[in-house]
Design an enzyme around this catalytic site. Structure first.
Site, PDB file in Angstrom:
ATOM      1  N   ARG A  41      38.292  55.148  56.604  1.00 27.13           N
ATOM      2  CA  ARG A  41      38.439  54.432  57.878  1.00 27.13           C
ATOM      3  C   ARG A  41      37.936  55.280  59.037  1.00 27.13           C
ATOM      4  O   ARG A  41      37.250  54.776  59.938  1.00 27.13           O
ATOM      5  CB  ARG A  41      39.900  54.056  58.093  1.00 27.13           C
ATOM      6  CG  ARG A  41      40.147  53.258  59.374  1.00 27.13           C
ATOM      7  CD  ARG A  41      41.619  52.974  59.541  1.00 27.13           C
ATOM      8  NE  ARG A  41      42.120  52.102  58.468  1.00 27.13           N
ATOM      9  CZ  ARG A  41      43.410  51.899  58.234  1.00 27.13           C
ATOM     10  NH1 ARG A  41      44.330  52.511  58.965  1.00 27.13           N
ATOM     11  NH2 ARG A  41      43.785  51.086  57.260  1.00 27.13           N
ATOM     12  N   LYS A 101      43.765  50.612  50.854  1.00 28.48           N
ATOM     13  CA  LYS A 101      44.743  49.789  50.124  1.00 28.48           C
ATOM     14  C   LYS A 101      44.486  48.295  50.333  1.00 28.48           C
ATOM     15  O   LYS A 101      44.526  47.520  49.382  1.00 28.48           O
ATOM     16  CB  LYS A 101      46.164  50.172  50.564  1.00 28.48           C
ATOM     17  CG  LYS A 101      46.557  51.597  50.186  1.00 28.48           C
ATOM     18  CD  LYS A 101      47.980  51.914  50.559  1.00 28.48           C
ATOM     19  CE  LYS A 101      48.151  52.172  52.037  1.00 28.48           C
ATOM     20  NZ  LYS A 101      47.494  53.413  52.480  1.00 28.48           N
ATOM     21  N   THR A 102      44.229  47.895  51.563  1.00 32.69           N
ATOM     22  CA  THR A 102      43.928  46.490  51.831  1.00 32.69           C
ATOM     23  C   THR A 102      42.622  46.070  51.170  1.00 32.69           C
ATOM     24  O   THR A 102      42.517  44.981  50.593  1.00 32.69           O
ATOM     25  CB  THR A 102      43.851  46.242  53.349  1.00 32.69           C
ATOM     26  OG1 THR A 102      45.054  46.690  53.968  1.00 32.69           O
ATOM     27  CG2 THR A 102      43.646  44.777  53.647  1.00 32.69           C
ATOM     28  N   THR A 113      52.877  53.581  53.084  1.00 29.67           N
ATOM     29  CA  THR A 113      52.604  55.006  53.331  1.00 29.67           C
ATOM     30  C   THR A 113      53.830  55.862  53.049  1.00 29.67           C
ATOM     31  O   THR A 113      53.733  57.084  53.082  1.00 29.67           O
ATOM     32  CB  THR A 113      52.169  55.206  54.792  1.00 29.67           C
ATOM     33  OG1 THR A 113      53.175  54.671  55.666  1.00 29.67           O
ATOM     34  CG2 THR A 113      50.852  54.482  55.062  1.00 29.67           C
ATOM     35  N   ASP A 141      51.528  44.490  53.499  1.00 30.84           N
ATOM     36  CA  ASP A 141      51.304  45.845  54.007  1.00 30.84           C
ATOM     37  C   ASP A 141      52.606  46.417  54.569  1.00 30.84           C
ATOM     38  O   ASP A 141      53.455  45.678  55.073  1.00 30.84           O
ATOM     39  CB  ASP A 141      50.228  45.821  55.081  1.00 30.84           C
ATOM     40  CG  ASP A 141      49.633  47.195  55.330  1.00 30.84           C
ATOM     41  OD1 ASP A 141      49.905  48.118  54.533  1.00 30.84           O
ATOM     42  OD2 ASP A 141      48.895  47.348  56.327  1.00 30.84           O
TER      43      ASP A 141
END
Length: 368
Positions: A259, A106-107, A200, A151
Site C-alpha cells: 500500500r 488482506k482485502t 491487525t 475488515d
C-alpha cells in the site's frame, strides 16, 4: 401631501423601469454563444473521460487473480490448494481468517478468492455492524458460495459476534422475537457462504470466534524484489515510464508494505510530471521522496522526531512512552500503534521494563 406621494411613486416607477431595461441587456451579455456551449460541453466530456480512465487504472492496480498477486508465496500455496479442493467438491471455501499489519493485501486477497471461485464478495467493516439487523441483512442476502469479508473483525460487538456462531457452523440465524415470557427464538436457514475475516490484532479476537475459522493465515512483510515487481507492475498500469533503479528506490522506502509502495509511486509520478521529465529514474525518485521527507529506510518526519527525541533529550533512553509523547506533541497511542512497530521491526528501538531505548543503529542512521 398628495403631490409628495405622487413624486415618490413616480421615482419608484422610473427606477423600476430602468431596472427592467437593464435586465435584458445583462442577460444578452451573459448569454453564452453556441460555440462557447460546445466548447464547455467538450471540456466536460474530456474531464469525465480522464476521470474514468484514472479510476479504471487505479482499480487495475489491485490484482484480480492469484497468479497476479505478488509475494506471500506460502499463503498463496495454501489458498490455491483450498480453492482447488473446494471446486472439486463443488463446495464453498472454508471460513478464512487473515491477520497481519495493515496494507499487506488482506482485502485484495478476499477479492481474489471470490474471483477464483466465481462468486460475489460483499465487503464491510466491523464498526459498521452496530445493530443485529445489519449483519442479518448481509447474511440473508448472500447467494450460495458468496464471500462475506469483514475488515477489523476484532472490533465486532458481542451481539453481532454471537449471531455469527450458528451462521458459520450450522448455516442458520437464531433470531429472538418478542420480549420477556412471550419471547421466541426463530431459526432462519442461510445459504452456504464463506466468511473471510481480516484483523491487525488477532489477540483481540475471542476464542469462540477464532476457533470457528478453518484457515488462519498470517501475511508477512514483503521483500525488496517483491516490492520492486509491484512498482513495475503498477507503473505499467498507470502508464508511467520507470526503470529498474527507480523502481528499487521506491520499493526500498516502502516499509515492506505494498500500500505504501503504490502511494509513493503516485507521489513520484506527480513530481516527475511537474518537472517535465519522461521517465522515473533513481535520481528523480530520490528527489521526489526526499521532498516528502521519506528517507532511504522509509522513515518519515515523525519517525525521525521520535528517534531524535529519545536520543537527544533523554540520552538514548530508557524513557517512558508518555514522556516521548509529551516531548514530541504526539498522542502516546499513535506512537505505539503507528510509528513504533516499524522502528521495532528494523531494530531502531528496544522495549524494556523501564521504557524505550534507541539502539546504536538508530544513532548511526540519524548521525547523532
Amino acid at each position: 401631501m398628495s403631490k409628495k406621494i405622487d413624486l415618490k411613486m413616480a421615482i419608484k416607477r422610473s427606477s423600476s423601469d430602468k431596472k427592467q431595461e437593464k435586465l435584458p441587456r445583462q442577460r444578452k451579455n451573459k448569454s453564452p454563444s453556441p460555440q462557447n456551449n460546445q466548447k464547455e460541453s467538450q471540456e466536460i466530456l474530456l474531464s469525465r473521460e480522464i476521470k474514468e480512465d484514472l479510476a479504471q487504472n487505479e482499480e487495475k492496480i489491485r490484482p484480480h487473480q492469484l497468479k497476479d498477486y505478488v509475494g506471500q508465496k506460502d499463503l498463496k500455496g495454501v489458498l490455491n490448494i483450498a480453492i482447488m479442493a473446494a471446486k472439486q467438491r463443488d463446495e464453498p471455501l472454508d471460513h478464512i481468517l487473515l491477520y497481519g499489519p495493515p496494507g499487506l493485501g488482506k482485502t485484495t486477497m478476499a477479492l481474489i478468492l471470490a474471483s477464483e471461485m466465481g462468486v460475489s464478495c460483499k465487503i464491510t467493516a466491523a464498526p459498521a455492524l452496530e445493530r443485529p439487523r445489519d449483519i442479518i441483512g448481509l447474511l440473508v442476502g448472500l447467494q450460495p458460495g458468496d464471500i462475506l469479508f469483514i475488515d477489523e473483525i476484532h472490533r465486532l460487538n458481542r451481539v453481532t459476534e454471537e449471531l455469527l456462531y450458528p451462521a458459520m457452523e450450522d448455516k442458520r440465524l437464531d433470531v429472538t422475537i418478542g420480549k420477556g415470557q412471550s419471547a421466541k427464538i426463530r431459526s432462519i436457514p442461510l445459504k452456504p457462504f464463506t466468511l473471510v475475516g481480516a484483523t491487525t490484532k488477532i489477540g483481540s479476537l475471542t476464542s469462540p470466534l477464532r476457533d470457528r475459522f478453518g484457515l488462519i493465515q498470517r501475511l508477512q512483510f514483503y521483500e525488496l524484489d517483491e516490492l520492486t515487481e509491484i512498482v513495475l507492475r503498477s507503473a505499467n498500469i498507470l502508464n508511467v515510464a520507470i526503470d529498474q533503479c527507480g523502481a528499487q528506490e521506491i520499493a526500498r522506502r516502502s516499509r515492506g508494505t505494498p500500500r505504501i509502495t503504490n502511494r509513493l509511486l503516485r507521489r513520484v509520478r506527480d513530481y516527475v510530471q511537474v518537472k517535465g521529465k519522461n521517465k522515473i529514474d533513481q535520481v528523480l525518485a530520490s528527489e521526489a521522496l526526499d521532498l516528502h521527507n521519506v528517507d532511504r529506510l522509509g522513515l518519515d518526519w515523525t519517525d525521525r522526531l521520535v528517534l531524535s527525541t529519545i536520543i537527544e533529550q533523554f540520552k538514548g533512553g530508557p524513557v517512558g512512552l508518555d514522556a516521548i509523547a509529551s516531548a514530541t506533541g504526539e498522542d502516546s497511542k499513535t506512537i505505539e500503534e503507528v510509528y513504533e512497530p516499524y522502528l521495532l521491526q528494523i531494530g531502531f528501538i528496544n522495549r524494556t521494563n523501564r521504557g524505550r531505548i534507541a539502539t546504536p543503529e538508530a544513532q548511526q542512521h540519524l548521525k547523532i
